[in-house]
Design an enzyme around this catalytic site. Sequence first.
Site, PDB file in Angstrom:
ATOM      1  N   HIS A  53      55.510  -2.675-107.922  1.00  0.00           N
ATOM      2  CA  HIS A  53      55.978  -3.943-107.371  1.00  0.00           C
ATOM      3  C   HIS A  53      54.796  -4.648-106.717  1.00  0.00           C
ATOM      4  O   HIS A  53      53.650  -4.229-106.878  1.00  0.00           O
ATOM      5  CB  HIS A  53      57.154  -3.715-106.406  1.00  0.00           C
ATOM      6  N   ALA A  54      55.030  -5.712-105.986  1.00  0.00           N
ATOM      7  CA  ALA A  54      53.958  -6.585-105.490  1.00  0.00           C
ATOM      8  C   ALA A  54      52.870  -5.862-104.693  1.00  0.00           C
ATOM      9  O   ALA A  54      51.683  -6.042-104.964  1.00  0.00           O
ATOM     10  CB  ALA A  54      54.550  -7.717-104.653  1.00  0.00           C
TER      11      ALA A  54
END
Length: 85
Positions: free
Chosen positions: A15-16
Amino acid sequence: MKEFDYTIQDALGIHARPAGQLVKVVKGFSSKVTLHKDGKAVDATRLMSLMGMGVKQGDALHITVEGEDEAAACEALQKFFTENL
């Protein structure tokens, strides 16, 4: 060329936050790093491309490293994946 395989352990996948950290690690080397999953390949310096792969927990990645500092880059990436993903 150096290469290794890694199965994602993190419950959230890539994810980010870990994607951004991965880009930073890769940009610290001159070698070209490519992540391969399900027939798709992305340049590991491209944050949106990494996130666009939709890598989830349990997904297997094949990572290739090619360039002047490939040995050091591959070692650093293996450590990063083991500690963060």
